[in-house]
Every structure is written in structure tokens, then in C-alpha cells.
Design an enzyme around this catalytic site. Structure first.
Site, PDB file in Angstrom:
ATOM      1  N   GLU A 120       0.837  -1.208   0.000  1.00  0.00           N
ATOM      2  CA  GLU A 120       0.000   0.000   0.000  1.00  0.00           C
ATOM      3  C   GLU A 120       0.864   1.247   0.000  1.00  0.00           C
ATOM      4  OE1 GLU A 120      -2.835  -0.222  -0.958  1.00  0.00           O
ATOM      5  OE2 GLU A 120      -4.272  -0.141   0.675  1.00  0.00           O
ATOM      6  N   THR A 165      -5.354   7.785  -4.580  1.00  0.00           N
ATOM      7  CA  THR A 165      -5.394   7.847  -3.111  1.00  0.00           C
ATOM      8  C   THR A 165      -4.424   8.903  -2.592  1.00  0.00           C
ATOM      9  OG1 THR A 165      -6.055   5.552  -2.968  1.00  0.00           O
ATOM     10  CG2 THR A 165      -5.046   6.478  -1.008  1.00  0.00           C
TER      11      THR A 165
HETATM   12  N1  HSE Z   1      -8.188   4.881   4.448  1.00  0.00           N
HETATM   13  C1  HSE Z   1      -7.634   5.124   3.155  1.00  0.00           C
HETATM   14  C2  HSE Z   1      -8.034   6.510   2.709  1.00  0.00           C
HETATM   15  C3  HSE Z   1      -8.172   4.111   2.193  1.00  0.00           C
HETATM   16  O1  HSE Z   1      -9.190   6.859   2.887  1.00  0.00           O
HETATM   17  O2  HSE Z   1      -7.185   7.242   2.203  1.00  0.00           O
HETATM   18  C4  HSE Z   1      -7.661   4.265   0.784  1.00  0.00           C
HETATM   19  O3  HSE Z   1      -8.298   3.324  -0.029  1.00  0.00           O
END
Ligand code: HSE
Length: 307
Positions: free
Chosen positions: A129, A181
């Protein structure tokens, strides 16, 4: 012991409205499919059969980075051949990079005779990630690996808790726009007013309590995000209209899936989830935004050997 496995790794919905970076759940579909094999060399060699031109340099590829973290922990120089067969569209908000990271470490762990539990694999998958989005969050990789709903109670040390749930169905609509993201994390405010924090942690606790006690009304009352959603909603055309349409169609609640642009809604039964899905889809259709729809129960198993 087999030398080649096919692995299916599911899409996931992170945050679940109020639980930014701590709550997530797994879907039955879509998902990633890879084949993974032990090789005679000591390198991780990647092949891409998906339409997405995935990065094939191991240090830039989420699957390989996660797998390398696991091999480092084992002090192993075992090599692997990995072929990406099908892939959740990157930048969709349903845990595309998490599915890739989980698939690699799970498949390798199976081929190596399971030196780690699924829960232990979360720590390695988080490194994938980090390679993909710049942030080692676990709220997608934990449900991808462990199935069901999961709570990341703490990151240091990592403490991931599986959360049981009553029958519940997710409708997810994925507009064909990409939100990275890394970008949708950059726009978040770094400070939270205490009043908002109180609302948010009340909802997180309420949602977890509702899932444990099969209390749909409590789940519904708790599916609110007063901190992250108001900022990220700006990135998703029609977000508030679609959310209202989902609620009007009978959803327990509706919010952004992970970092977006997908939107998810939870419903008590499949029939309602199908109605909610159509209502959400209409929100994008009427402004001409192509979209894909998924309706799924909660996937309790997580990543698995598919062949
Ligand atoms: N918790 C993370 C965000 C998940 O909201 O940035 C990304 O898929």
C-alpha cells in the site's frame, strides 16, 4: 506442496463512513486474480496480462514490495514468478492496490507452507500500500486478507481486530473517473476540531457495537463521516444527490468508498441493495458519467486459492 497457485483477492471498502484508516470490509467481487509460482532463481519476476500497464519493476509494484517485505522477515531469497491475470481498476476506491498486495503475500505464504497467519500478513501487505499510495494504511489490506469487517485498533503496534456482522449487503457504484489515493489524502485537513472528533468516535464505536449486536438501526445511525467525507465529496460529481438517492431507496447509510471515487451503501437485504444500486447508478447516468455497479454480501473469507 504445489508449486503454482491461482489466487483471488477481493475488493474492499475502507473507512466505512466514520472509520477513516481503521475500518474496512471485503466484497465478493470484483477482485484481482494472479498466478504465483516458486521459481528456481532468487528474483521476483512479474508478468502483466491485464489492460492496465502495471508497473513491472519489483520495487515499484505493490505485490512485489509486499512479498519482498515478507521474504525479508523470513530472511529468504526464494524467487517467485507472478502473473497478473485480472485486476480491479486502479484508482477506483475499492482497494485495488490492497488486493494486489494481499494476493502476493497470501499466495507466497501458501507456497511456503504457511509460516504466517493471515493477520500477520497484514503488516507485509501494508508495505505494498505504501509503495502504491505513499501511505501504509491497513484498512483495505486487513479485510482483503482476513475477510469480513476489520478494525485497525492501533498502527503502532499493529493491532487488527476482526468484527462479526449480521447479514448485510453492499452496493458500490464506480464512476469511470480516477481519483488517486495519494491526491485524495493530500487534501485532508491535518487538524480536527474536538466537536467533530467527538461525533466521529461516537459513530465509530456505535458502528462496531451495531455490527456486534446485529442492531441495524444502530448501524444506520452510525454510518456518518463528519471529517473526511465533506472534503472528499468535492472530488466526486453528484455525490450528495447519489447519497440521498441511496438513503431514499432504503439504504442503512452511504458514503465514499475508501478514497473514492466509488460510493458505497449498506443495506439489510439483497433486494434493497439492488434497488439502492440502481438509484445510485441513475445519479451518474443522468449526468453522462459511465459507471460500474457491484452488489455483494460481505465476503467473510477474504483472499483465497482459486485453483
Ligand atoms: N483509508 C484510506 C483513505 C483508504 O481513505 O485514504 C484508501 O483506499
Amino acid at each position: 506442496m504445489p508449486k503454482t497457485l491461482k489466487i483471488f483477492s477481493p475488493a474492499t471498502v475502507a473507512n466505512v463512513a466514520c472509520g477513516f484508516d481503521v475500518l474496512g470490509f471485503a466484497l465478493n467481487h470484483p477482485g484481482d486474480e494472479i498466478s504465483i509460482a516458486l521459481s528456481d532463481g532468487d528474483a521476483i519476476v512479474l508478468h502483466d496480462k491485464t489492460p492496465y500497464s502495471l508497473p513491472l519493476l519489483p520495487e515499484k509494484n505493490a505485490t512485489a514490495v509486499a512479498l519482498q517485505a515478507m521474504l525479508n522477515a523470513l530472511q529468504s531469497r526464494q524467487g517467485f514468478d507472478i502473473t497478473f491475470l485480472s485486476k480491479i481498476m486502479p484508482g477506483s476506491g475499492v482497494g485495488s492496490s490492497a488486493a494486489s498486495s494481499a494476493a502476493g503475500v497470501f499466495g507466497a505464504n501458501e507456497l511456503l507452507g504457511r509460516p504466517f497467519t493471515r493477520r500477520q500478513l497484514v503488516e507485509f501487505a501494508m508495505q505494498g500500500e505504501k509503495a502504491a499510495s505513499g501511505s501504509a494504511h491497513a484498512d483495505n489490506v486487513a479485510p482483503a486478507l482476513m475477510g469480513g469487517f476489520t478494525l485497525v485498533r492501533s498502527y503502532t503496534p499493529l493491532d487488527v481486530i476482526p468484527i462479526p456482522s449480521p447479514p448485510i449487503f453492499a452496493a458500490v457504484v464506480h464512476p469511470q473517473i480516477e481519483v488517486r489515493t495519494s491526491d485524495s489524502r493530500k487534501i485532508l485537513r491535518q487538524e480536527v476540531p474536538i466537536k467533530k472528533a467527538v461525533e466521529q468516535w461516537g459513530n465509530v464505536a456505535g458502528l462496531v457495537a451495531g455490527l456486534f449486536t446485529n442492531d441495524y438501526e444502530l448501524i444506520s445511525r452510525s454510518l456518518h463521516d463528519v471529517i473526511v467525507e465533506p472534503v472528499r465529496a468535492l472530488l466526486i460529481p453528484e455525490f450528495y444527490a447519489i447519497k440521498q438517492a441511496a438513503i431514499d431507496a432504503g439504504a442503512l447509510g452511504c458514503s465514499i468508498s475508501g478514497s473514492g471515487p466509488s460510493i458505497f451503501a449498506l443495506s439489510r437485504d439483497e433486494e434493497t441493495a439492488q434497488k439502492v444500486a440502481q438509484a445510485m447508478r441513475y445519479g451518474f447516468d443522468r449526468v453522462g458519467i459511465e459507471n460500474h455497479l457491484f452488489v455483494s454480501p460481505i465476503n467473510k473469507e477474504g483472499v483465497r486459492v482459486s485453483e
